[in-house]
Design a protein around this motif. Structure first.
Motif, mmCIF file in Angstrom:
data_model
loop_
_atom_site.group_PDB
_atom_site.id
_atom_site.type_symbol
_atom_site.label_atom_id
_atom_site.label_comp_id
_atom_site.label_asym_id
_atom_site.label_seq_id
_atom_site.Cartn_x
_atom_site.Cartn_y
_atom_site.Cartn_z
ATOM 1 N N ALA A 1 0.555 12.815 -5.384
ATOM 2 C CA ALA A 1 0.701 11.696 -6.283
ATOM 3 C C ALA A 1 -0.713 10.751 -5.952
ATOM 4 N N GLN A 2 -1.162 9.847 -6.780
ATOM 5 C CA GLN A 2 -2.285 9.005 -6.328
ATOM 6 C C GLN A 2 -1.871 7.834 -5.676
ATOM 7 N N ALA A 3 -2.539 7.363 -4.807
ATOM 8 C CA ALA A 3 -2.096 6.185 -3.979
ATOM 9 C C ALA A 3 -2.457 5.115 -4.946
ATOM 10 N N ARG A 4 -1.467 3.994 -4.278
ATOM 11 C CA ARG A 4 -1.349 2.666 -5.303
ATOM 12 C C ARG A 4 -1.543 1.547 -4.483
ATOM 13 N N TRP A 5 -2.214 0.338 -5.043
ATOM 14 C CA TRP A 5 -2.337 -1.112 -4.487
ATOM 15 C C TRP A 5 -1.041 -1.573 -5.436
ATOM 16 N N GLY A 6 -0.456 -2.477 -4.505
ATOM 17 C CA GLY A 6 0.438 -3.472 -5.278
ATOM 18 C C GLY A 6 0.623 -4.914 -4.615
ATOM 19 N N MET B 1 0.850 -1.069 0.024
ATOM 20 C CA MET B 1 0.120 0.027 -0.005
ATOM 21 C C MET B 1 0.759 1.323 0.083
ATOM 22 N N LEU B 2 0.709 2.102 -0.899
ATOM 23 C CA LEU B 2 1.589 3.126 -1.117
ATOM 24 C C LEU B 2 0.973 4.591 -1.245
ATOM 25 N N SER B 3 1.421 5.717 -0.763
ATOM 26 C CA SER B 3 0.868 6.980 -1.189
ATOM 27 C C SER B 3 1.913 7.818 -0.873
ATOM 28 N N GLU B 4 1.757 9.048 -1.557
ATOM 29 C CA GLU B 4 2.807 10.212 -1.398
ATOM 30 C C GLU B 4 1.904 11.623 -1.491
#
Length: 239
Positions: A141-146, A135-138
């Motif tokens: 920028a848009q958050a991402r799942w991976g 789980m990423l966010s910054e």
């Protein structure tokens, strides 16, 4: 000392199935065999703890703590970013994932699940395979799942387990807002700002390709190597 040895033998006998060859051995041989089994179980527990600590440190941007988990010439490889060798190089490369200490509004969760750990008979090396949801966010920028797979190697130095090589294979990325059906993002390549020491060891694509990282261990029932037949991919030249 004898009481500790006998206790280890009892624990090993309870955790593991009996082996006919051991049952027919002398008392001394059986105690030695059970003691070795207990040592291997302890090794597995230490490696699982080591990998879990990597996840906790990585999540919070504790880059120096992450780098200290590696052997002197350990390697770090994340998707198609290439290979970084040695603690100093790894620590600097980790800054590509964000600032030290995980800045405000950032999320960098890399979970370590479904551990399969195989320790060599001599107790000096091991391999580990883990499932890795991300789980990423910054800011901005848009958050991402991976999601991806870890295939790692470990080495025991001075009685302490260290990461000899960590290879994370991201197999799918998506925008948090759109989801897997509408958004399938590519992996990042090698950094121009801080180039890797070596190119990626394997060239592949994430979803919509369905790449399966090779297994480092044999089938637990048949004892045979696990053969992975990869789907054809004209982009990376795999037939």
């Amino acid at each position: 000392m004898m009481r500790r040895i006998m206790t280890s033998a009892v624990i090993a006998a309870a955790l593991l199935p009996s082996v006919p060859a051991i049952a027919q051995a002398s008392v001394e041989e059986r105690i030695a065999a059970y003691r070795q089994r207990v040592e291997r179980l302890e090794d597995q527990a230490e490696i699982e703890k080591l990998q879990s600590l990597y996840g906790y440190y990585f999540d919070k941007g504790m880059w120096s703590e992450v780098a200290d988990l590696f052997a002197d010439q350990g390697t770090f490889e994340y998707g198609q970013r290439g290979v970084y060798v040695g603690r100093q190089r790894i620590e600097r490369a980790l800054l590509l994932f964000g600032p030290e200490g995980l800045g405000p509004k950032r999320l960098n969760n890399h979970m370590q699940l479904q551990a399969v750990i195989e320790v060599a008979k001599d107790g000096r090396t091991a391999t580990g395979r883990f499932q890795g949801p991300v789980m990423l966010s910054e800011p901005g920028a848009q958050a991402r799942w991976g999601v991806g797979i870890y295939e790692n190697r470990y080495v025991k130095k001075g009685g302490t387990w260290l990461i000899a090589s960590l290879h994370f294979y991201p197999t799918a990325w998506t925008d948090y807002d759109q989801g897997w059906l509408k958004s399938q993002l590519p992996m990042e390549g090698p950094s121009a700002l801080y180039p890797p020491d070596r190119p990626p060891t394997e060239v592949y694509r994430a979803l919509p390709s369905n790449y399966i990282p090779p297994f480092s261990f044999r089938h637990p029932v048949t004892g045979e190597e696990i053969t992975v037949v990869q789907p054809a991919d004209d982009v990376v030249g795999r037939d």
